[in-house]
Every structure is written in C-alpha cells, then in structure tokens.
Scaffold this active site. Structure first.
Site, PDB file in Angstrom:
ATOM      1  N   CYS A 124      84.333   2.662  57.322  1.00 35.64           N
ATOM      2  CA  CYS A 124      85.067   2.580  58.589  1.00 35.64           C
ATOM      3  C   CYS A 124      84.097   2.962  59.703  1.00 35.64           C
ATOM      4  O   CYS A 124      83.634   4.110  59.745  1.00 35.64           O
ATOM      5  CB  CYS A 124      86.272   3.526  58.572  1.00 35.64           C
ATOM      6  SG  CYS A 124      87.204   3.551  60.117  1.00 35.64           S
TER       7      CYS A 124
ATOM      8  N   HIS B 262      84.668  -8.513  54.993  1.00 39.76           N
ATOM      9  CA  HIS B 262      84.999  -9.143  56.281  1.00 39.76           C
ATOM     10  C   HIS B 262      84.897 -10.664  56.185  1.00 39.76           C
ATOM     11  O   HIS B 262      84.015 -11.189  55.510  1.00 39.76           O
ATOM     12  CB  HIS B 262      84.044  -8.649  57.377  1.00 39.76           C
ATOM     13  CG  HIS B 262      84.298  -7.226  57.786  1.00 39.76           C
ATOM     14  ND1 HIS B 262      85.171  -6.877  58.788  1.00 39.76           N
ATOM     15  CD2 HIS B 262      83.845  -6.050  57.270  1.00 39.76           C
ATOM     16  CE1 HIS B 262      85.213  -5.566  58.899  1.00 39.76           C
ATOM     17  NE2 HIS B 262      84.428  -5.038  57.981  1.00 39.76           N
TER      18      HIS B 262
ATOM     19  N   GLU C   9      92.921  -5.995  60.729  1.00 37.43           N
ATOM     20  CA  GLU C   9      92.329  -5.168  59.677  1.00 37.43           C
ATOM     21  C   GLU C   9      93.142  -5.166  58.384  1.00 37.43           C
ATOM     22  O   GLU C   9      94.377  -5.095  58.412  1.00 37.43           O
ATOM     23  CB  GLU C   9      92.182  -3.716  60.161  1.00 37.43           C
ATOM     24  CG  GLU C   9      91.071  -3.502  61.148  1.00 37.43           C
ATOM     25  CD  GLU C   9      90.697  -2.035  61.267  1.00 37.43           C
ATOM     26  OE1 GLU C   9      90.840  -1.314  60.261  1.00 37.43           O
ATOM     27  OE2 GLU C   9      90.289  -1.621  62.354  1.00 37.43           O
TER      28      GLU C   9
ATOM     29  N   CYS D 211      87.399  -2.479  65.809  1.00 43.34           N
ATOM     30  CA  CYS D 211      87.004  -2.315  64.406  1.00 43.34           C
ATOM     31  C   CYS D 211      85.482  -2.250  64.372  1.00 43.34           C
ATOM     32  O   CYS D 211      84.825  -3.248  64.712  1.00 43.34           O
ATOM     33  CB  CYS D 211      87.528  -3.488  63.568  1.00 43.34           C
ATOM     34  SG  CYS D 211      87.088  -3.393  61.814  1.00 43.34           S
TER      35      CYS D 211
ATOM     36  N   GLY E 120      84.009  -4.372  61.721  1.00 40.38           N
ATOM     37  CA  GLY E 120      84.295  -5.751  62.131  1.00 40.38           C
ATOM     38  C   GLY E 120      83.320  -6.232  63.190  1.00 40.38           C
ATOM     39  O   GLY E 120      82.870  -7.390  63.172  1.00 40.38           O
TER      40      GLY E 120
HETATM   41  N1  LIG Z   1      90.623  -1.682  57.520  1.00 39.73           N
HETATM   42  C1  LIG Z   1      89.276  -1.446  56.973  1.00 39.73           C
HETATM   43  C2  LIG Z   1      88.925   0.058  57.048  1.00 39.73           C
HETATM   44  C3  LIG Z   1      88.793   0.527  58.488  1.00 39.73           C
HETATM   45  C4  LIG Z   1      87.742  -0.247  59.223  1.00 39.73           C
HETATM   46  C5  LIG Z   1      87.772  -0.124  60.747  1.00 39.73           C
HETATM   47  N2  LIG Z   1      88.764   0.774  61.292  1.00 39.73           N
HETATM   48  C6  LIG Z   1      86.390   0.189  61.291  1.00 39.73           C
HETATM   49  O1  LIG Z   1      86.282   0.801  62.366  1.00 39.73           O
HETATM   50  O2  LIG Z   1      85.405  -0.249  60.649  1.00 39.73           O
HETATM   51  C7  LIG Z   1      89.243  -1.886  55.511  1.00 39.73           C
HETATM   52  O3  LIG Z   1      90.319  -1.992  54.908  1.00 39.73           O
HETATM   53  O4  LIG Z   1      88.135  -2.127  55.006  1.00 39.73           O
END
Ligand SMILES: N[C@H](CCC[C@H](N)C(=O)O)C(=O)O
Length: 282
Positions: A74, A161, A210, A219, A222
């Site tokens: 994250c 991703h 997400e 994100c 992301g």
């Molecule tokens: N939803 C993402 C985790 C949080 C990623 C996001 N909040 C960031 O800042 O990278 C996943 O399931 O891989």
C-alpha cells in the site's frame, strides 16, 4: 481500549494501530466493522505496525483492505506508516526499512514534510501479478463482461494492477467497469484497476478502483503502476506528476532495472480508541 490513529495520504484513509505496544488480534469481521464508515470508524485500509522479523529491518507493516482481506502493499499507507512511527517516537531514523508481505520498502521523511518511498521494482511477468496470459506483453486485450475488448497493461507493485487509458477520467465509467475488472477471472487474486488520462509525457490524471475497497481518492501503488506501464508503452517520461482526485503524487522510475520512487504527503487527522467490548461483540 484499543488505541488507533486516523491518517490519510491524499484522502486515501487509514486506521493505524500500534501492534508493538498493544496486543492486537483482529478477525476479518472486526476489521470490516472498523473500516465501515457508518457502523464503525471508517477507512480504506487498516494498517498494523509490528516488530520486524529480522535484525536489518526496522518494522513490519501489515495491510488490510476495507473488506477485511490482507494484502501485500500500500503506497499511501507506507507514507502514513513512516509519519506514524516517526511522530509516535518509535524511531528517530529519517529513512526506515519496512518489511511488507511483498518485500522491504524504504520510506524517508523529507524536510518539507513529504514522504519519499523506494517502492521496489515493478514486476511485469504475468505470473508475478498474478494475471493469466499466454506470455508477457506491454498490453493485453481482454474480454470484459458488458464491454467490447478492453486494452489493459498489467503489473505488480507488490500488489496486482491493471491500467487502462481513458480520454477523460471525469467521464470514465469507473463505478461500472471497476467492479467487473476487479474480479475479472484472469486475475486470480483480483486486481486494482487504474483509469489513466494522458495530459502530456510528464503529467497524467488517474482514478483507481481499488481491490477490496472500491474507488479511493488516491492510490499510491496505482500511481506507480500507471507510470511504469505508461513508460513501457512509450507514452511517459521517467518523472511523472500523477494527479488523483485527492491530490498529486510524484512518481519516478529512473530506468527499467530501478526501483520506483513515490513522493507525497502523509497526514495525521486524530487519535481515538475503541472498547474491546465493542469489538468482542462482532
Ligand atoms: N487495495 C490495494 C491495497 C491498498 C493500495 C492503495 N491504498 C495504495 O495506496 O497503494 C490492494 O488490494 O492491493
């Protein structure tokens, strides 16, 4: 009482819990309850601060999506993690080594208050994402229920991703394609879905649906995924400003064999506590 801090990175918000000085055992249902914006505290992800499991690493960082699922990276959370351990006096180091389920990352708190993070190297091999494909490619055409073939790029930043180009993020049907793509059969562990609009070779606009949390205001992984796939597609320079609904991140990928660097803010909002008796009823 269980103490926590509420933090965010560009509005991607977190419940941060010190599991070093508190004995924390949370079930999936309890995490889902805490993340709930109506019946609980509310967050996109819950972050646990733990002792590291090896001498040359300062902390361990565990990440749980709002749906209660544990994930392995994250980006916005990494910046808030660094801010948290620094502000709580758990470290005096400028740069800390943080062990995650997908490897060690290195956040640095900068003099201007932003946090710069070495997010490690991207992985494009389908089996690393994981993404089901005959062979690795820069982009893939995939069948999406209800839509013609969709062209995506796929990459792991320690989490999966899929990134697609759109003409205008404001009119992109994120709320429609996002959920369908998130659980697409070719992503066996589901996927975070990025909608990228090219402004110029050094600037993109991005929205992310997400995995496990839905669309967030930002994100971090992301943003990294959008930039590295955009560079591989020959569309972007090596240093890119990523404009997300919650604000801007600076992403840099110096070369194909380098780490991806992410720089952005990390804000503390408030500290709180929740009674164990409340959690024990879940
Ligand atoms: N939803 C993402 C985790 C949080 C990623 C996001 N909040 C960031 O800042 O990278 C996943 O399931 O891989």
């Amino acid at each position: 009482m269980l103490k926590f801090s509420k933090m965010h990175g560009l509005g991607n918000d977190f419940i941060v819990i010190d599991a070093i000085q508190q004995n924390v055992q949370l079930s999936t249902e309890q995490i889902r309850f805490m993340a709930d914006r109506h019946f609980g505290i509310g967050c996109d992800q819950l972050l646990l601060v733990e002792k590291s499991t090896s001498a040359d690493v300062d902390f361990r960082y565990r990440i749980f999506n709002a749906d209660g699922g544990e994930v392995s990276q994250c980006g916005n959370g990494a910046r808030c993690f660094a801010r948290y351990v620094h502000d709580q006096g758990l470290t005096t180091k400028e740069t800390i080594a943080v062990e995650t389920a997908s490897g060690v990352i290195y956040p640095t708190i900068q003099a201007d208050g932003n946090v710069r993070v070495d997010m490690g190297k991207p992985a494009f091999a389908p089996e690393k994402v994981p993404f089901m494909a005959e062979s690795e490619a820069v982009t893939y055409l995939i069948d999406v229920q209800g839509y013609d073939k969709v062209e995506i790029a796929s990459v792991s930043m320690g989490n999966p991703h899929a990134v697609m180009l759109v003409d205008d993020v404001d009119t992109a049907v994120v709320e429609k394609i996002g959920p369908v793509m998130e659980s697409h059969e070719r992503f066996p562990e589901r996927v975070n879905v990025g909608f990228m609009q090219l402004v110029n070779s050094e600037t993109i606009r991005l929205r992310v649906f997400e995995r496990g949390s839905g669309e967030t205001t930002a994100c971090g992984t992301g943003a990294c995924a959008a930039v590295v796939t955009g560079i591989r597609r020959g569309l972007l320079a090596r240093d890119v400003t990523v404009s997300l609904p919650g604000g801007q991140l600076q992403i840099s990928w110096p070369d194909e064999n380098a780490s991806v660097w992410m720089t952005g803010p990390a804000e503390h909002v408030f500290d709180g506590e929740i009674a164990w008796s409340t959690l024990q009823q879940i």
